[in-house]
Design a protein around this motif. Structure first.
Motif, PDB file in Angstrom:
ATOM      1  N   THR A 100       0.831  -1.207   0.000  1.00  0.00           N
ATOM      2  CA  THR A 100       0.000   0.000   0.000  1.00  0.00           C
ATOM      3  C   THR A 100       0.864   1.255   0.000  1.00  0.00           C
ATOM      4  O   THR A 100       0.605   2.209  -0.757  1.00  0.00           O
ATOM      5  N   ILE A 101       1.907   1.256   0.819  1.00  0.00           N
ATOM      6  CA  ILE A 101       2.831   2.393   0.867  1.00  0.00           C
ATOM      7  C   ILE A 101       3.479   2.594  -0.499  1.00  0.00           C
ATOM      8  O   ILE A 101       3.647   3.730  -0.963  1.00  0.00           O
ATOM      9  N   MET A 102       3.827   1.485  -1.149  1.00  0.00           N
ATOM     10  CA  MET A 102       4.412   1.567  -2.482  1.00  0.00           C
ATOM     11  C   MET A 102       3.467   2.282  -3.444  1.00  0.00           C
ATOM     12  O   MET A 102       3.881   3.127  -4.248  1.00  0.00           O
ATOM     13  N   ASN A 103       2.175   1.957  -3.364  1.00  0.00           N
ATOM     14  CA  ASN A 103       1.201   2.599  -4.252  1.00  0.00           C
ATOM     15  C   ASN A 103       1.084   4.094  -3.978  1.00  0.00           C
ATOM     16  O   ASN A 103       0.966   4.893  -4.910  1.00  0.00           O
ATOM     17  N   TRP A 104       1.123   4.469  -2.714  1.00  0.00           N
ATOM     18  CA  TRP A 104       1.076   5.896  -2.370  1.00  0.00           C
ATOM     19  C   TRP A 104       2.304   6.631  -2.903  1.00  0.00           C
ATOM     20  O   TRP A 104       2.192   7.720  -3.486  1.00  0.00           O
ATOM     21  N   ILE A 105       3.481   6.042  -2.712  1.00  0.00           N
ATOM     22  CA  ILE A 105       4.712   6.662  -3.212  1.00  0.00           C
ATOM     23  C   ILE A 105       4.672   6.776  -4.731  1.00  0.00           C
ATOM     24  O   ILE A 105       5.075   7.786  -5.312  1.00  0.00           O
ATOM     25  N   SER A 106       4.161   5.734  -5.378  1.00  0.00           N
ATOM     26  CA  SER A 106       4.068   5.731  -6.831  1.00  0.00           C
ATOM     27  C   SER A 106       3.164   6.851  -7.337  1.00  0.00           C
ATOM     28  O   SER A 106       3.557   7.647  -8.203  1.00  0.00           O
ATOM     29  N   GLN A 107       1.941   6.918  -6.790  1.00  0.00           N
ATOM     30  CA  GLN A 107       0.986   7.906  -7.282  1.00  0.00           C
ATOM     31  C   GLN A 107       1.402   9.341  -6.952  1.00  0.00           C
ATOM     32  O   GLN A 107       1.360  10.227  -7.803  1.00  0.00           O
ATOM     33  N   VAL A 108       1.824   9.570  -5.712  1.00  0.00           N
ATOM     34  CA  VAL A 108       2.223  10.919  -5.307  1.00  0.00           C
ATOM     35  C   VAL A 108       3.545  11.304  -5.961  1.00  0.00           C
ATOM     36  O   VAL A 108       3.708  12.420  -6.479  1.00  0.00           O
ATOM     37  N   GLY A 109       4.506  10.378  -5.937  1.00  0.00           N
ATOM     38  CA  GLY A 109       5.834  10.669  -6.473  1.00  0.00           C
ATOM     39  C   GLY A 109       5.829  10.953  -7.960  1.00  0.00           C
ATOM     40  O   GLY A 109       6.434  11.933  -8.413  1.00  0.00           O
ATOM     41  N   TYR A 110       5.151  10.132  -8.738  1.00  0.00           N
ATOM     42  CA  TYR A 110       5.128  10.332 -10.192  1.00  0.00           C
ATOM     43  C   TYR A 110       4.298  11.555 -10.577  1.00  0.00           C
ATOM     44  O   TYR A 110       4.523  12.145 -11.634  1.00  0.00           O
ATOM     45  N   THR A 111       3.343  11.925  -9.736  1.00  0.00           N
ATOM     46  CA  THR A 111       2.578  13.147  -9.994  1.00  0.00           C
ATOM     47  C   THR A 111       3.452  14.378  -9.752  1.00  0.00           C
ATOM     48  O   THR A 111       3.408  15.354 -10.508  1.00  0.00           O
TER      49      THR A 111
END
Length: 221
Positions: A100-111
């Motif tokens: 779940t943390i990975m998904n948050w980092i992915s969505q926020v980071g790539y944005t």
């Protein structure tokens, strides 16, 4: 298991966002290139479609809207559900939390740090941060999937999730290794193996949530 426990609640229905985000991402991957003249999906990365200067950026944002929201909603609800129900072992729950943390980092980071120049060399701060986010996403993905595979080997009721974690991890490694091993003109094909591995596993977790993690919950009784 009682009828009350079998009854789906809102959080279970939100598991369907895992399937929706997979569909949204697939549609974006397939149709965004139509707005990018000269884009070659076999040699170019999927992230080039959402780069700041990419002509397909607007279409990508439109088509992937449910992917961006769905992956966060689905995995967050899965984490809340397994935590609230204290499902299975701490190691299993840790694997879910890290994914779940990975998904948050992915969505926020790539944005925050999209590629600023599609299809070009990694040179500026924006591109470097994009690669840092990618490294964090890959590392967390591997750790979380390995933990879920371990728990799947130890607990009979977790074998299903363990199996899909193996599929996701193998697909991820196949994409990473293939991207470097094949000629540049085929880079994009194998790069998509890596990107779809996490998106697909999101959908798997979403389906488990929608079904109330029945087999796992039964074993806790």
């Amino acid at each position: 298991m009682s009828k009350e426990n079998n009854r789906k609640k809102l959080i279970n229905w939100l598991g369907l966002m895992g399937v929706i985000q997979l569909i949204s991402y697939t549609v974006a991957i397939v149709f965004s290139p139509t707005a990018f003249p000269g884009y070659d999906w076999k040699s170019m990365a999927a992230s080039d479609l959402s780069a700041m200067d990419a002509p397909s950026r607007m279409l990508w944002d439109q088509l992937s809207a449910f992917y961006a929201v769905g992956s966060i909603v689905c995995t967050t609800c899965v984490s809340i559900y397994v935590s609230d129900k204290k499902l299975s072992t701490k190691l299993f729950r840790l694997g879910v939390y890290l994914f779940t943390i990975m998904n948050w980092i992915s969505q926020v980071g790539y944005t925050m740090f999209p590629l600023s120049d599609s299809g070009k060399d990694i040179a500026g701060f924006q591109e470097i941060m994009h690669m840092v986010i990618t490294a964090a996403v890959v590392l967390l993905s591997i750790i979380s999937l390995v933990l879920l595979i371990i728990t799947g080997c130890k607990k009979k009721e977790l074998r299903g999730i363990g199996f899909w974690a193996v599929v996701a991890l193998v697909t991820m490694f196949a994409g990473a290794i293939g991207s470097f091993a094949v000629p540049p003109e085929y880079f994009g094909i194998f790069e998509r193996f890596s990107t779809f591995s996490a998106v697909g596993f999101n959908a798997v977790l979403g389906i488990y949530l929608f079904n109330c993690f029945k087999n796992i919950a039964k074993s806790e009784k």
